[in-house]
Write a protein that holds these residues in place. Structure first.
Motif, short mmCIF file in Angstrom:
data_model
loop_
_atom_site.label_atom_id
_atom_site.label_comp_id
_atom_site.label_asym_id
_atom_site.label_seq_id
_atom_site.Cartn_x
_atom_site.Cartn_y
_atom_site.Cartn_z
N VAL A 145 0.77 -1.29 -0.06
CA VAL A 145 0.16 -0.14 0.05
C VAL A 145 0.76 1.14 0.20
N GLY A 146 2.01 1.39 0.70
CA GLY A 146 2.72 2.41 0.94
C GLY A 146 3.22 2.84 -0.49
N ALA A 147 3.78 1.82 -1.29
CA ALA A 147 4.30 2.01 -2.76
C ALA A 147 3.25 2.91 -3.44
N ALA A 148 1.86 2.39 -3.46
CA ALA A 148 0.85 2.69 -4.16
C ALA A 148 0.49 4.32 -3.73
N VAL A 149 0.43 4.38 -2.60
CA VAL A 149 0.21 5.72 -1.77
C VAL A 149 1.27 6.75 -2.42
N ALA A 159 -3.09 4.86 -8.79
CA ALA A 159 -2.46 3.77 -8.19
C ALA A 159 -3.47 2.73 -7.70
N LEU A 160 -3.17 1.42 -8.00
CA LEU A 160 -3.85 0.44 -7.51
C LEU A 160 -2.90 -0.62 -6.49
N ALA A 197 -10.14 1.25 -19.09
CA ALA A 197 -11.22 1.27 -20.07
C ALA A 197 -12.16 2.37 -19.44
N SER A 198 -12.20 2.76 -18.25
CA SER A 198 -13.42 3.70 -17.99
C SER A 198 -12.85 5.13 -18.39
N GLY A 199 -11.73 5.49 -18.89
CA GLY A 199 -11.12 6.51 -19.38
C GLY A 199 -10.23 7.41 -18.21
N LYS A 200 -9.65 8.25 -18.94
CA LYS A 200 -8.86 9.17 -17.95
C LYS A 200 -9.76 10.58 -17.60
N PRO A 201 -9.63 11.07 -16.45
CA PRO A 201 -8.61 10.74 -15.38
C PRO A 201 -8.97 9.20 -14.63
N TYR A 202 -8.16 8.32 -14.61
CA TYR A 202 -8.39 6.90 -14.19
C TYR A 202 -9.13 6.87 -12.72
N LEU A 203 -8.45 7.75 -12.08
CA LEU A 203 -9.19 7.81 -10.60
C LEU A 203 -8.88 9.20 -10.09
N PRO A 204 -9.79 9.79 -9.02
CA PRO A 204 -9.77 10.91 -8.61
C PRO A 204 -8.27 11.56 -7.99
N PHE A 208 -6.19 6.02 -3.89
CA PHE A 208 -5.62 4.75 -4.58
C PHE A 208 -6.56 3.62 -4.25
N LEU A 209 -6.71 2.67 -5.10
CA LEU A 209 -7.66 1.45 -4.74
C LEU A 209 -6.93 0.27 -4.13
N ASN A 210 -7.42 -0.08 -2.83
CA ASN A 210 -6.76 -1.34 -2.18
C ASN A 210 -7.65 -2.30 -2.32
N VAL A 211 -7.10 -3.52 -3.09
CA VAL A 211 -7.84 -4.39 -3.44
C VAL A 211 -7.72 -5.79 -2.98
#
Length: 298
Positions: A145-149, A159-160, A197-204, A208-211
């Protein structure tokens, strides 16, 4: 099924793969990370791996300049006295940094990856899959998680972070490749492709998404059998309401998804500022992007 359809149609539509930086906290030679790297590459993405030279699980957001190695990398994947950073000479997109996950991600973004892309920056960052789950309180200590953050907050790259409940560390050259490593790679690639596929911007911004994937066992041994659940990281008893979904304004926690049994994957919208759950308005953006692939807990 819109997200799945878009993902399936990516090659037919002539969509190009994107630039992806990958890291983890179990080490650059860990099989889970290598399986994911291979799956993303097979999906058409241009991936560069920059991960710790050895297992640095639990390193959270530690960031220290790399020092020269005096001993071999994990699984003897690099020789002793190899310097502070290195790579696989026959596959130069596979790189190690002799420090912590955040440092490896930082070096990957700033130094290692750009030469492969004519100086361009990564478009997306992925971390993992981690060997073992990263749920609730573990999120604060996770190097995955630290790396994604770091990517989301400091580098402003969506980041995911992926983690799998099936444990047992494995070397990059384990043969035959265990089913759990293959399934986690397939699942992580499916979600990565859906986000793209959802398009840019990919995330706000600053998200990050924690999966978290459940164990690959019993009836959960085929990637097609897994179902995706929108969740939250922390309990949230005193938090503001979540986005309204599945008839409620409080999303299930990651832990409750894990405890539900079945083949449920939790997707939490994390706040990169404090590694807790992002506010409802940012959850809503992710919900709109991924809604067609999400399910509700029974």
């Amino acid at each position: 099924m819109r997200a799945q359809v878009l993902v399936a149609l990516l090659p037919a539509l002539g969509a190009q793969g994107i630039r992806i930086i990958q890291s983890n906290d179990d080490g650059w030679a860990e099989l889970y990370a290598r399986s994911f790297f291979n799956a993303l590459t097979a999906a058409g993405h241009d991936v560069v791996l920059s991960a710790p030279a050895e297992n640095k699980s639990g390193a959270s957001s530690l960031d220290v300049e790399p020092s020269a190695r005096t001993s071999p990398c994990e699984y003897d994947s690099c020789p002793a006295n190899s310097g502070p950073i290195g790579r696989n000479e026959t596959s130069p997109r596979l790189n190690w940094v002799n420090s912590f996950p955040v440092t490896a991600m930082r070096y990957g973004i700033d130094t290692i990856a750009p030469p492969f892309w004519n100086g361009a920056a990564p478009e997306l960052a992925v971390s993992g899959p981690n060997v073992g789950s990263n749920l609730f309180l573990a999120v604060q200590f996770s190097g995955t998680v630290g790396a994604a953050v770091h990517a989301a907050k400091s580098a402003k790259i969506p980041a995911l972070a992926f983690s799998g409940a099936s444990e047992g560390n494995l070397a990059w050259n384990t043969t035959p490749e265990p089913q759990r490593s293959t399934v986690y790679a397939q699942l992580a690639t499916t979600l990565t492709n859906a986000v793209i596929a959802s398009g840019k911007p990919y995330l706000p911004e600053d998200v990050f998404l924690n999966v978290n994937f459940p164990e690959v066992t019993g009836s959960c041994t085929d990637a097609a059998q897994f179902k995706w659940v929108l969740s939250r990281i922390n309990i949230g008893t005193f938090s503001e309401a979540d986005v309204e979904w599945c008839g409620d304004d409080r999303l299930p926690t990651e832990q409750s998804v894990a405890d539900a049994g079945g083949c449920y994957v939790s997707i939490s919208v994390g706040d990169a500022n404090d590694k807790t759950t992002a506010p409802a308005e940012k959850q809503a953006v992710v919900l709109r992007k991924l809604q067609s692939m999400l399910t509700c807990l029974p």
